[in-house]
Design an enzyme around this catalytic site. Structure first.
Site, PDB file in Angstrom:
ATOM      1  N   CYS A 114     -53.002  13.382 -55.153  1.00  0.00           N
ATOM      2  CA  CYS A 114     -52.973  12.566 -53.934  1.00  0.00           C
ATOM      3  C   CYS A 114     -51.640  11.837 -53.753  1.00  0.00           C
ATOM      4  CB  CYS A 114     -54.114  11.555 -53.933  1.00  0.00           C
ATOM      5  SG  CYS A 114     -55.716  12.348 -53.957  1.00  0.00           S
ATOM      6  N   HIS A 251     -52.075   6.023 -48.584  1.00  0.00           N
ATOM      7  CA  HIS A 251     -52.951   7.164 -48.857  1.00  0.00           C
ATOM      8  C   HIS A 251     -54.339   6.798 -48.360  1.00  0.00           C
ATOM      9  CE1 HIS A 251     -55.092  10.341 -50.676  1.00  0.00           C
ATOM     10  NE2 HIS A 251     -55.582   9.649 -51.690  1.00  0.00           N
ATOM     11  N   ASN A 281     -60.367  11.865 -47.193  1.00  0.00           N
ATOM     12  CA  ASN A 281     -59.261  11.910 -48.153  1.00  0.00           C
ATOM     13  C   ASN A 281     -58.714  13.340 -48.192  1.00  0.00           C
ATOM     14  OD1 ASN A 281     -57.594  11.979 -50.380  1.00  0.00           O
ATOM     15  ND2 ASN A 281     -59.005  10.868 -51.722  1.00  0.00           N
TER      16      ASN A 281
HETATM   17  O1  UT7 Z   1     -57.505  10.064 -53.753  1.00  0.00           O
HETATM   18  C1  UT7 Z   1     -57.430   9.617 -55.070  1.00  0.00           C
HETATM   19  C2  UT7 Z   1     -57.841   8.251 -55.134  1.00  0.00           C
HETATM   20  N1  UT7 Z   1     -59.269   8.155 -54.890  1.00  0.00           N
HETATM   21  C3  UT7 Z   1     -59.821   7.002 -54.997  1.00  0.00           C
HETATM   22  O2  UT7 Z   1     -59.096   6.067 -55.248  1.00  0.00           O
HETATM   23  C4  UT7 Z   1     -61.297   6.889 -54.823  1.00  0.00           C
HETATM   24  C5  UT7 Z   1     -61.715   5.638 -55.480  1.00  0.00           C
HETATM   25  N2  UT7 Z   1     -63.145   5.319 -55.431  1.00  0.00           N
HETATM   26  C6  UT7 Z   1     -63.831   5.105 -54.304  1.00  0.00           C
HETATM   27  O3  UT7 Z   1     -63.367   5.289 -53.206  1.00  0.00           O
HETATM   28  C7  UT7 Z   1     -65.222   4.515 -54.470  1.00  0.00           C
HETATM   29  O4  UT7 Z   1     -65.409   4.182 -55.817  1.00  0.00           O
HETATM   30  C8  UT7 Z   1     -66.365   5.462 -54.012  1.00  0.00           C
HETATM   31  C9  UT7 Z   1     -66.386   5.568 -52.489  1.00  0.00           C
HETATM   32  C10 UT7 Z   1     -66.182   6.817 -54.643  1.00  0.00           C
HETATM   33  C11 UT7 Z   1     -67.712   4.873 -54.438  1.00  0.00           C
HETATM   34  O5  UT7 Z   1     -67.864   3.547 -54.007  1.00  0.00           O
HETATM   35  P1  UT7 Z   1     -68.336   2.410 -55.028  1.00  0.00           P
HETATM   36  O6  UT7 Z   1     -68.498   1.172 -54.273  1.00  0.00           O
HETATM   37  O7  UT7 Z   1     -67.349   2.395 -56.161  1.00  0.00           O
HETATM   38  O8  UT7 Z   1     -69.754   2.917 -55.474  1.00  0.00           O
HETATM   39  P2  UT7 Z   1     -70.290   3.259 -56.943  1.00  0.00           P
HETATM   40  O9  UT7 Z   1     -69.572   4.420 -57.519  1.00  0.00           O
HETATM   41  O10 UT7 Z   1     -70.324   1.993 -57.724  1.00  0.00           O
HETATM   42  O11 UT7 Z   1     -71.761   3.744 -56.629  1.00  0.00           O
HETATM   43  C12 UT7 Z   1     -72.704   2.894 -56.041  1.00  0.00           C
HETATM   44  C13 UT7 Z   1     -74.032   3.642 -55.919  1.00  0.00           C
HETATM   45  C14 UT7 Z   1     -74.449   4.444 -57.154  1.00  0.00           C
HETATM   46  O12 UT7 Z   1     -75.823   4.285 -57.298  1.00  0.00           O
HETATM   47  P3  UT7 Z   1     -76.414   3.319 -58.452  1.00  0.00           P
HETATM   48  O13 UT7 Z   1     -75.907   3.889 -59.740  1.00  0.00           O
HETATM   49  O14 UT7 Z   1     -75.855   1.948 -58.142  1.00  0.00           O
HETATM   50  O15 UT7 Z   1     -77.895   3.427 -58.265  1.00  0.00           O
HETATM   51  C15 UT7 Z   1     -74.191   5.877 -56.749  1.00  0.00           C
HETATM   52  O16 UT7 Z   1     -75.045   6.789 -57.373  1.00  0.00           O
HETATM   53  O17 UT7 Z   1     -73.957   4.589 -54.849  1.00  0.00           O
HETATM   54  C16 UT7 Z   1     -74.474   5.847 -55.271  1.00  0.00           C
HETATM   55  N3  UT7 Z   1     -73.823   6.910 -54.534  1.00  0.00           N
HETATM   56  C17 UT7 Z   1     -74.235   7.339 -53.322  1.00  0.00           C
HETATM   57  N4  UT7 Z   1     -75.278   6.967 -52.567  1.00  0.00           N
HETATM   58  C18 UT7 Z   1     -75.441   7.578 -51.379  1.00  0.00           C
HETATM   59  C19 UT7 Z   1     -72.699   7.597 -54.872  1.00  0.00           C
HETATM   60  N5  UT7 Z   1     -72.395   8.472 -53.899  1.00  0.00           N
HETATM   61  C20 UT7 Z   1     -73.335   8.333 -52.933  1.00  0.00           C
HETATM   62  C21 UT7 Z   1     -73.561   8.948 -51.680  1.00  0.00           C
HETATM   63  N6  UT7 Z   1     -74.613   8.538 -50.943  1.00  0.00           N
HETATM   64  N7  UT7 Z   1     -72.740   9.903 -51.188  1.00  0.00           N
END
Ligand code: UT7
Length: 324
Positions: A114, A251, A281
């Protein structure tokens, strides 16, 4: 006196197929509401079957050439930032040369995921400063849809396909922060973070392309901190400060990362180009896409100061300070 790499043309291309968040609700335990609120993404474009990274890159390249009023043979070099090449080799850049009918100069690919466009732009600026090339086209082009695990809801809703191209030309300048062109770059990588974002296949390991794997939450925390610090370092090298910045061109991974970084830099969201809602992304394509959209919408104007920053697999991260 010095030579600066000045932007003289910009263009982009997005595949025709637009996929709204609601599409994912049909096959996965997810919702439009979750995707919008956690990432800011509303839709993304996916390449058609048989439409390859070099096809997207050529369309963006032609748009940039038209914008600059140039022909392919007016270029000395093509650098393509991509992690999703058509083939293991040759490079996408040489395929782009071939498809453009460019019979001179040279082309090569840069792989910094990225952050690829930032690394490619820094390379182009250095080639120009060293007198190796005078006109360089820098392209970010990706088909991340080809390395997505469609059953992994935590990653498949986040990525999209697209391409953006920027043409740089060496021009004499005073050597001051008021010059147009690339004023400073800051590049970083740290392989200890390998497992945070990677693809679980490759030529020398599995012999397959593999699928993208990401630890989203820890990466999120690294992103805000590292993006703020690299943007600051690049500004410092350019003898400028956050107060001088007209536009952050970040980005486009997640609106919350974009907001967090802007806040830490002390800049309001009015000074940030945001396309994540429409593109998702697109990895190395996301900054040139955002730049091109920002210029086409009349936001980015000649003489304004831009800071582009990105982070991705590696981890690799960096920033470029550029006066448009
Ligand atoms: O391009 C390279 C750079 N990329 C990045 O920098 C990406 C960085 N990360 C992110 O953008 C975020 O971490 C995400 C968008 C990927 C996730 O957001 P988050 O606020 O960090 O959520 P999380 O990973 O803490 O997950 C929260 C919950 C989890 O459930 P539990 O364990 O709390 O019950 C996940 O299983 O959301 C759940 N979850 C979803 N729920 C519905 C994960 N993906 C989904 C989904 N739909 N698509």
């Amino acid at each position: 006196m010095t030579t600066r790499a000045v932007a003289i043309g910009i263009g982009h291309y997005l595949p025709a197929r637009v996929v709204p968040n609601s599409e994912f609700e049909k096959t996965l335990d997810t919702s439009d509401e979750w995707i919008r609120s956690r990432s800011g993404i509303e839709r993304r474009h996916f390449a058609a079957e048989g439409e390859m990274t070099s096809d997207l890159a050529v369309k963006a390249a032609n748009a940039a050439l038209t914008n600059a009023g140039l022909k392919a043979d007016d270029l000395d070099a093509v650098i393509v930032a991509t992690s999703t090449p058509d083939l293991t080799f040759p490079s996408v850049a040489t395929m782009v040369q071939g498809k453009l009918g460019m019979t001179r100069g040279f082309g090569f690919d840069v792989q910094a995921v990225c952050a690829g466009f930032i690394f490619a732009l820094a390379n182009a600026s250095a080639l120009i400063a060293a007198g190796q090339a005078n006109r360089v086209m820098v392209i970010g082009a990706e088909t991340f849809s080809r390395i997505i695990d469609w059953e992994d809801r935590s990653t498949c809703v986040l990525f999209g396909d697209g391409a953006g191209a920027l043409i740089l030309e060496g021009q004499d300048a005073a050597g001051t922060p008021g010059d147009r062109g690339v004023l400073a770059t800051d590049l970083n990588s740290d392989g200890r973070y390998r497992d945070m974002l990677y693809v679980d296949g490759g030529v020398s390991s599995t012999g397959t392309a593999g699928k993208l794997r990401m630890q989203g939450n820890p990466l999120f925390r690294q992103a805000v901190e590292k993006l703020t610090s690299t943007a600051h370092k690049a500004l410092e090298k350019a003898k400028l400060t956050e107060k001088d910045v007209d536009w952050i061109v970040p980005h486009q991974a997640n609106i919350r990362i974009i907001q967090g970084t802007a806040k830490k830099m002390g800049l309001p969201m009015d000074n940030v180009i945001v396309t994540v809602q429409d593109h998702g992304n697109t990895s190395a394509a996301s900054i040139p896409l955002a730049l091109s959209v920002g210029v086409a919408e009349g936001k980015i104007k000649r003489g304004q100061l831009l800071v582009a920053e990105a982070i991705g697999g590696g981890l690799a991260w960096g920033a470029v300070v550029l006066r448009w």
